[in-house]
Write an enzyme that holds these catalytic residues in place. Structure first.
Site, PDB file in Angstrom:
ATOM      1  N   LYS A 151       0.862  -1.186   0.000  1.00 33.37           N
ATOM      2  CA  LYS A 151       0.000   0.000   0.000  1.00 33.37           C
ATOM      3  C   LYS A 151       0.902   1.242   0.000  1.00 33.37           C
ATOM      4  O   LYS A 151       1.764   1.398   0.879  1.00 33.37           O
ATOM      5  CB  LYS A 151      -0.876  -0.020   1.241  1.00 33.37           C
ATOM      6  CG  LYS A 151      -2.180   0.727   1.089  1.00 33.37           C
ATOM      7  CD  LYS A 151      -3.084   0.378   2.265  1.00 33.37           C
ATOM      8  CE  LYS A 151      -4.359   1.170   2.246  1.00 33.37           C
ATOM      9  NZ  LYS A 151      -5.105   1.015   3.494  1.00 33.37           N
TER      10      LYS A 151
HETATM   11  C1  E4P Z   1      -8.495   2.019   3.438  1.00 31.96           C
HETATM   12  O1  E4P Z   1      -7.723   1.172   3.041  1.00 31.96           O
HETATM   13  C2  E4P Z   1      -8.378   2.691   4.739  1.00 31.96           C
HETATM   14  O2  E4P Z   1      -7.754   1.821   5.641  1.00 31.96           O
HETATM   15  C3  E4P Z   1      -9.693   3.045   5.364  1.00 31.96           C
HETATM   16  O3  E4P Z   1     -10.795   2.694   4.581  1.00 31.96           O
HETATM   17  C4  E4P Z   1      -9.736   4.394   5.999  1.00 31.96           C
HETATM   18  O4  E4P Z   1     -11.001   4.631   6.547  1.00 31.96           O
HETATM   19  P1  E4P Z   1     -11.326   5.765   7.615  1.00 31.96           P
HETATM   20  O5  E4P Z   1     -11.598   7.041   6.885  1.00 31.96           O
HETATM   21  O6  E4P Z   1     -12.525   5.258   8.324  1.00 31.96           O
HETATM   22  O7  E4P Z   1     -10.114   5.881   8.510  1.00 31.96           O
END
Ligand code: E4P
Length: 230
Positions: free
Chosen positions: A90
């Protein structure tokens, strides 16, 4: 639409995997920090849980880099990729992240470009051969924008040019987001475990089941003359 669980919590992943309905897991530094456990150990455990649960072999587990320059990200990500073929790297939606994404693609390593908030960012991630782009719908909605409109625009742009990058709806807050993601033709939605549970339940399902149970018990009593003990 593939469903990923957005968590670093092992118990939640075990429960979600046991349903057989998930296709992967996403983590981020915040989610990992929340669990307070060793990062490589958590990622490797997640992979094992999904394998043991018999989840289809195309599942992915996203592990996020914590560096800021492309050479550092590449070094970090190459380490992650050695853990297991299901682990994908990522990367942040930055110039350095996109440089790193291209190098990973050249090496056949899949990436998930995260923290996407605009169609142009998604266009560039596709040009960088990212395997997944992660637009954060909930955070856009939180600031008064329309997160799902972004998903539709990205889908259109990718269709215009035949980009293969998968659109992953991230920052999901509710079952409505999941429904809208599916209607928009998103490839993947990554969702918190709580929202995953909410997808399954419905008050009318519970009501219907209670009625069926009562009617069947009454019927049994009628034909046997024996009242159920409870
Ligand atoms: C995606 O990969 C992220 O980990 C995640 O969806 C972030 O979400 P949030 O805005 O609830 O922190």
């Amino acid at each position: 639409m593939y469903i990923y669980i957005d968590t670093g919590n092992i118990d939640e992943i075990k429960k979600a995997a046991a349903t057989g309905l998930i296709n992967g897991v996403t983590t981020n530094p915040t989610l990992i920090a929340k669990e307070g456990k060793d990062f490589p150990t958590v990622i490797k455990s997640i992979v094992k849980i999904l394998k043991d649960a018999g989840i289809r072999d195309d599942f992915t587990v996203s592990a996020e880099v914590n560096s800021t320059t492309a050479p550092e990200m590449i070094k970090e990500g190459l380490g992650y990729a050695k853990w297991d073929k299901h682990v994908i790297v990522k990367l942040p939606m930055t110039t350095e992240g996109l440089v790193a994404a291209q190098e990973f693609a050249r090496r056949g390593i899949r990436t998930n470009v995260t923290l996407c908030f605009s169609p142009n960012q998604a266009l560039l991630a596709a040009k960088a051969n990212a395997f997944i782009i992660s637009p954060f719908v909930g955070r856009i909605d939180d600031t008064g924008g329309d997160g799902m409109a972004l998903i539709k625009e990205i889908k259109q742009i990718y269709a215009n040019y035949g980009y293969k990058t998968k659109v992953l709806v991230a920052s999901v807050r509710s079952p409505s987001h999941v429904r809208e993601a599916a209607l928009a033709g998103a490839d993947i939605a990554t969702i918190p475990y709580k929202v995953f549970e909410q997808l399954i339940g419905h008050p009318l399902t519970d009501k219907g089941l209670a009625q069926f149970a009562k009617d069947y018990a009454d019927y049994k009593t009628k034909i046997t003359g024996v009242k159920p003990t409870k």
